[in-house]
Design a protein around this motif. Sequence first.
Motif, short mmCIF file in Angstrom:
data_model
loop_
_atom_site.label_atom_id
_atom_site.label_comp_id
_atom_site.label_asym_id
_atom_site.label_seq_id
_atom_site.Cartn_x
_atom_site.Cartn_y
_atom_site.Cartn_z
N GLY A 149 24.94 53.47 94.44
CA GLY A 149 26.32 53.40 94.91
C GLY A 149 27.27 52.75 93.92
N MET A 150 26.76 52.03 92.93
CA MET A 150 27.61 51.26 92.03
C MET A 150 28.65 52.11 91.29
N PRO A 151 28.27 53.25 90.69
CA PRO A 151 29.28 54.01 89.95
C PRO A 151 30.00 55.07 90.78
N MET A 152 29.83 55.03 92.11
CA MET A 152 30.40 56.10 92.95
C MET A 152 31.92 56.15 92.86
N VAL A 153 32.54 54.99 92.71
CA VAL A 153 34.00 54.91 92.56
C VAL A 153 34.31 54.30 91.21
N GLY A 154 35.07 55.04 90.38
CA GLY A 154 35.42 54.54 89.06
C GLY A 154 36.40 53.40 89.14
N LEU A 155 36.56 52.69 88.03
CA LEU A 155 37.48 51.56 88.00
C LEU A 155 38.92 52.00 88.19
N VAL A 227 22.03 54.44 84.15
CA VAL A 227 20.91 53.97 84.97
C VAL A 227 20.79 54.80 86.24
N VAL A 228 21.93 55.06 86.89
CA VAL A 228 21.92 55.85 88.13
C VAL A 228 21.48 57.28 87.85
N VAL A 229 21.93 57.85 86.75
CA VAL A 229 21.49 59.21 86.39
C VAL A 229 19.98 59.24 86.21
#
Length: 276
Positions: A149-155, A227-229
């Motif tokens: 879930g960490m990169p689901m929403v960009g900065l 990492v998520v990929v």
Amino acid sequence: MTTPIILSYLLIVVGIVVWVSLVPSGKHANPKLLNYITVFGGAFLLASCFINLVPHIFLGEDPFRFVTPGIHFKVAASVMIGFLIQLLLEQLTRGAEHGHNHCPCCEEEHDAEEHHHAHHPHPGHCHNNKVHPVTGLMIGLCIHAFLEGMPMVGLDGDIHQGLLYGIVLHNIPIALVMVSLFINNRYGFWRSFLLLSVFAVMTPLGSLCNLYLMPENETLQCIIMGVVVGILLHVSVSILFDHDHNNFSFVKLLLIIIAFVAAYFTPGCPEIYPIF
């Protein structure tokens, strides 16, 4: 926080509850339906990794902008690290991420139910109230959900919709496996609901942690996505290649093709690859 982000979090949480509610109380999910959902979700994740998430790492929002060349090795290393992280997590989850429950006692009971044979609980396994695999399963799945879930929403506030929809599809077999395990452990409704709720909020929690606690650093965000990929590649490959090839059907092949097409036309991909 914008409304689309809040709605995306609700989609993940509510999606788990809705699908689990379709399972009648005290019964397992239909194995064939679960298998089809798992295959479709795995194919969608695999396609999303290559046509959505990886291009976002190297191209960002501008198809004519490349990230700093020195980051290529870091991203490649982070993908391999993610792959290894998922390999370690599966020692706790017993393959629940790809629709499997490798608990010997539960599998024996499920087989006994299918063949109308009596099953006797084994001391020390999941039917013993003191020793069962749920603790390790919850720890592994919560870490898995938090990381993906960490990169689901960009900065910049943009939602990686390919990742969002992949997570929603991916959570269906996980939730159903969890319910089956809770049934086998004779868990009550509220205990099961509490554990499912904890799992459901981990993905939004990971996203919020990245948005508000992690530094706004492009290199760091690319590494997190890498990492998520790696995690998703391990899961999707396990799903698509961990099935009995002798039972591979035209329906499964069709589901994989449909999932690939759906991933390509997911919002976010046409911005990178013009639709022909």
